[in-house]
Each structure stands twice: as structure tokens, then as C-alpha cells.
Design an enzyme around this catalytic site. Sequence first.
Site, short mmCIF file in Angstrom:
data_model
loop_
_atom_site.label_atom_id
_atom_site.label_comp_id
_atom_site.label_asym_id
_atom_site.label_seq_id
_atom_site.Cartn_x
_atom_site.Cartn_y
_atom_site.Cartn_z
N GLY A 87 -13.64 123.47 40.87
CA GLY A 87 -14.02 124.59 40.00
C GLY A 87 -15.52 124.81 40.07
CB SER A 88 -17.79 126.53 37.79
OG SER A 88 -17.53 125.83 36.60
CB THR A 89 -21.82 123.96 40.34
OG1 THR A 89 -21.39 124.11 41.71
CG2 THR A 89 -22.93 122.94 40.29
N GLY A 147 -18.35 120.93 36.79
CA GLY A 147 -18.41 119.69 37.58
C GLY A 147 -19.50 118.76 37.07
CD GLU A 196 -19.22 129.88 44.02
OE1 GLU A 196 -19.31 129.29 42.93
OE2 GLU A 196 -18.45 129.53 44.93
CE LYS A 251 -6.87 123.02 32.63
NZ LYS A 251 -7.00 124.50 32.74
CB CYS A 311 -15.32 127.13 46.79
SG CYS A 311 -13.96 126.36 47.66
CD GLU A 346 -13.77 122.51 46.85
OE1 GLU A 346 -14.83 123.17 46.78
OE2 GLU A 346 -12.64 123.02 46.91
P1 NAD Z 1 -14.18 126.67 35.76
O1 NAD Z 1 -14.91 125.57 36.41
O2 NAD Z 1 -14.53 126.99 34.35
O3 NAD Z 1 -12.61 126.38 35.77
C1 NAD Z 1 -11.93 125.60 36.75
C2 NAD Z 1 -10.89 124.73 36.07
O4 NAD Z 1 -11.54 123.81 35.20
C3 NAD Z 1 -9.91 125.50 35.19
O5 NAD Z 1 -8.65 124.87 35.26
C4 NAD Z 1 -10.49 125.32 33.80
O6 NAD Z 1 -9.55 125.44 32.77
C5 NAD Z 1 -11.02 123.91 33.87
N1 NAD Z 1 -12.10 123.60 32.95
C6 NAD Z 1 -12.99 124.44 32.36
N2 NAD Z 1 -13.85 123.76 31.59
C7 NAD Z 1 -13.51 122.45 31.69
C8 NAD Z 1 -14.03 121.25 31.14
N3 NAD Z 1 -15.08 121.26 30.31
N4 NAD Z 1 -13.45 120.08 31.46
C9 NAD Z 1 -12.39 120.05 32.30
N5 NAD Z 1 -11.85 121.15 32.84
C10 NAD Z 1 -12.40 122.35 32.55
O7 NAD Z 1 -14.30 127.92 36.62
P2 NAD Z 1 -14.15 129.45 36.12
O8 NAD Z 1 -14.91 129.71 34.86
O9 NAD Z 1 -12.72 129.78 36.07
O10 NAD Z 1 -14.89 130.17 37.28
C11 NAD Z 1 -16.29 130.27 37.22
C12 NAD Z 1 -16.94 130.03 38.50
O11 NAD Z 1 -16.45 128.80 39.07
C13 NAD Z 1 -16.66 131.05 39.58
O12 NAD Z 1 -17.48 132.16 39.50
C14 NAD Z 1 -16.95 130.24 40.82
O13 NAD Z 1 -18.32 130.22 41.04
C15 NAD Z 1 -16.52 128.86 40.45
N6 NAD Z 1 -15.22 128.50 40.99
C16 NAD Z 1 -15.19 127.72 42.08
C17 NAD Z 1 -13.97 127.38 42.63
C18 NAD Z 1 -13.87 126.52 43.83
O14 NAD Z 1 -12.85 126.56 44.51
N7 NAD Z 1 -14.85 125.70 44.15
C19 NAD Z 1 -12.81 127.83 42.06
C20 NAD Z 1 -12.86 128.62 40.91
C21 NAD Z 1 -14.09 128.94 40.37
#
Ligand code: NAD
Length: 493
Positions: free
Chosen positions: A248-250, A253, A401, A196, A304, A270
Site C-alpha cells: 500500500g502507501s508509503t 508502511g 506518486e 485484510k 506501484c 511493498e
Molecule cells: P493505503 O496504504 O491507505 O491502503 C492500503 C491498504 O492498507 C488497505 O487495505 C487499507 O485498508 C490498509 N490500511 C490503511 N491504513 C492502515 C493502517 N494504519 N494499518 C494497517 N492497514 C492500513 O493506500 P490508499 O489510501 O488506498 O492509497 C493511497 C496511496 O497509496 C495511493 O495514491 C498510492 O500512492 C499508494 N498505493 C500503493 C499501492 C502499491 O501497490 N504499492 C497500492 C495502493 C495504493
Amino acid sequence: MAITRIPSTTHEPLLWEYADSKESTDVVEIDDRYGLYIDGEFRSPRSRSHFTTVNPATEEPLATVAEAGKADVDDAVAAARAAYEDVWGPMSPPERAKYIFRIARMIQERSRELAVLETLDGGKPIKESRDVDLPLVAGHFFYYAGWADKLEYAFPGIRPRPLGVAGQVIPWNFPMLMLAWKVAPALAAGNTVVLKPAETTPLTALAFARLTEEAGLPPGVLNVVTGAGETGSLVVAHDDVDKVAFTGSTAVGKLIQRQLAGTTKKLTLELGGKGAHLIFEDAPLDQAVEGVINGIFFNQGHVCCAGSRLLVEESVHDRFVDKLKRRLSTLRVGDPMDKNTDVGAINSKEQLDRISDLVESGRSEGAEMFQPDCELPQRGFFFRPTLFTGVSQSHRIAQEEIFGPVLSILSFRTPEEAVEKANNTPYGLSAGVWTSKGSRILWMADRLRAGVVWANTFNKFDPASPFGGYKESGFGREGGRHGLLAYMDWSEG
Ligand code: NAD
Ligand code: MG
């Protein structure tokens, strides 16, 4: 003797402006509308729902993309399961390796096209997608293709078995690279995949799906379901998914970890970071300036493991900050498709708002802001490279962050204080140390609670090197041999 006077005009400062140097978009064809890639073909979504992905540098729509609903995710997981049981699981490892090598070579052949697409959809400078992202993407596929038929040697004493179907959710900051970090080891270890991609950057994953089709990868081995968080959640929660990998975001996660508690699914996370970048007075300061610039302004700071907290030894603090300010003023901010651009577009309006809010908090909490006086494009999402001095540890800009081109600068007097300040964060993904003393590098690396510690460099990646976090930055490692373990059942010998 006659004195030739140089005309006074030559004493005026010469303007050595860059000429525009735009990468052409001719190499890329973007469809108006994309379906979901399931069982080796593009299908209209059963959800009948679509969304638009835009170019963040212009705000113009690029394509309409399917939003997978429950029935679509069910189909994708079923296709992955069938491919795992009937084709990919039973296939001999050297055969699997051949497919992965072929994919790696095709990525190299099309790297210009994929780099342009990555930049159009996500806003990162073309020189980064061309020189960093795409070479690393191909590198990961080559690296894991090499392990596919040698797993027994990777982990002596363990009989390597795949897990089954991997559900993978990736972010928008390195769309293709995060795909490579997840898909390459999963396939090499014999798993099939439901991927995804992030909603703002789905296009390279869809182009990759098409590439695997041309590579002859058997249907169902790779499935791509586009959509937003809801679709990600359906993938993660699906009963027939054996392994979940999330970047993605903490906050998300933590949600996923709760969702999977009590199930037998394997999980790697991660997440975010607030990397400390430490400058000792004996460091080569000019090189350190370059390292710090790369550490926080690479990919607009959407990294990140960005070195977003700079800790400078007090004796060189003012001198170093002056050098940094001068260097900041030479960064070229603007059109990501221009080969001279250093800082491109912020990935989305939402992210731009998040950055602006945090920067505002830095000002109102009393830190001192510096931004170079550069012009920003009229349209698109852009933010000036920014640094804050006079930051205290309790400020939000020192704790949270920002995920943007914003550096918070603090100082320290002793190595012990440097370690204490560097570790004073809920995160633990990366750190960097600049010093000319080898013994100090080792002393610091022992004490910094971060998954990766760079010495006299920053943001360097290699497929052979594992990457991952401590604390709220997540768990599990991607890259290297360690990256295979997450996709193997190694519970018994
Ligand atoms: P996010 O965690 O919302 O999104 C990352 C991915 O997860 C996207 O594909 C999103 O569609 C998906 N996602 C969102 N909610 C989900 C859920 N409940 N279950 C499963 N998948 C889900 O991140 P964001 O809102 O796009 O960015 C916000 C913050 O996340 C940024 O400010 C940054 O701090 C952090 N971030 C970290 C990384 C990293 O590489 N560690 C990458 C992007 C964003
Ligand atoms: Mg986009």
C-alpha cells in the site's frame, strides 16, 4: 471513354467506430451482504458494523460488507493459530501442495467469473482482469504449489520452517493478484493466514474464501477480515501474528514499521513508486511508444511500479512526444466492462480527487498539460489520460506518486544524466530502459536504484521473478524463490 465517377460521399472520412462489446455479468452472483470468513465459515461481525462497496464506473452500490472490529480480528487470529498448530503446520508438504494445486485449478476454471467481479468492484478494464490479472493469479498458485514439497531444494542447507500466522494487508489496485502474491507463498511454506483486503475492493477476496472452502481447505487456514485501515491496523498489531506483509502507501508502511519496532514479527513492505522510463535515441521508437503507454496507462496508472516519469533523450524528445500524443488520442476511455476499453474507472472518489489535485499542481507549477479530447461517461469516476511536458525535477508531479493515468516527461542528454535523474526520487521500485545497445542496458541496470529494471518492455510480471523495492518503496521480495523466504524461518541451518 466513359469515366465512372466515384460518388463524392465515399471521399468523406469513413467512421470506423467500435461497436459496443460488453462482457456479460451473468456469470457473477453478488450477495447483498457479506460476513467475515473465519474458521471456514462466513460469520456476522461481532462489531455489528458494515460498509458498502460500490462499482466505481457507475457509483452504484454492489454489496454490504462486514467491518471487522477487535473481537473479530481476535477470532480470526485464534482460528489461524489453531489451524496452524493442529492441521496445516503438521501436514506433510505434498499434502499441502495438493490443496494449493486444487485452488489454482479452481481459479482457472472460474477465471471469467472472478475477472468480471474484479472489474465490477474495482473499475479496471475487463480485458486486463481477464488477460493479465487472473492468469497471473492462477500462475502464482501453481508456481508456489510446486515449491510446497521442495522447500529443502529451494534453499539448500536451510531446514525450512514456517513462521506461524501471517497477517496480510493488501491494496485495491490488483485485489486478487496481491492476494495471490501473499497467500500462495504463505500457504506453500506452511503458514496460516489472516487477510485484510482493501475497503473499495473486498469482493474477489470473499469469492476466493468461498472457493477455498469448496476446495476443502481445512477451516482456519485462510481467514478474510474485511474493513478499512482500522481493521488492517488490528491485524498488523495483533500479538499472536508472527509475520506481517503489507502492500500500500508509503505513509501507512512507515506507520506499520513504527508499530512493529521492538517486536519479533517479521515484516515485508511493498510501497509506492515513481518509476523512471528511459528512452535513448537509438531505441525502436514506435515500440517504445507502446511500452510507455502500457507503462503508465495500464490499470489507469494505479500501479506501484508504473513508469510515471518518462525521461527522453533530448535529440528525439519532440518527435517522441508527438508520437505519444497521437497514440494517446486513440486510447478508449470508459466502461470497464466493454472489451474494447483501454482505460477504465478510477478506483474511488478519493483517488480521483488525489489525482486531480496533483494534476492541478502540475499546471500551477508551470508544466504544460496535454489531454486527448475524449468524452468521459457522465457517471462514475473517470480521468482523461494526461501527459505533462516541460516538467522540472522539483515539480510535485515529478516527485510524488500520482497513482493515476498521468505521465510526467523530462529529458536528458547523456547516460550519466539519465541515471542521475532516474535515481532522484525517494522511491526505488521500478525502471525501464529502451535502447538497441545491449551493453547500455547492462550499464544502466547496474546503476538504476530500482528493484526491477525492464529492458525494451515494461510492466511484465512472472510468478518466478522476484519483485520489490529499494528506499521508500519498501523491503522484502515477493514472487520467485525469494517470495518464500519472507514466510520461512531460516535464521539457523
Ligand atoms: P493505503 O496504504 O491507505 O491502503 C492500503 C491498504 O492498507 C488497505 O487495505 C487499507 O485498508 C490498509 N490500511 C490503511 N491504513 C492502515 C493502517 N494504519 N494499518 C494497517 N492497514 C492500513 O493506500 P490508499 O489510501 O488506498 O492509497 C493511497 C496511496 O497509496 C495511493 O495514491 C498510492 O500512492 C499508494 N498505493 C500503493 C499501492 C502499491 O501497490 N504499492 C497500492 C495502493 C495504493
Ligand atoms: Mg468497490
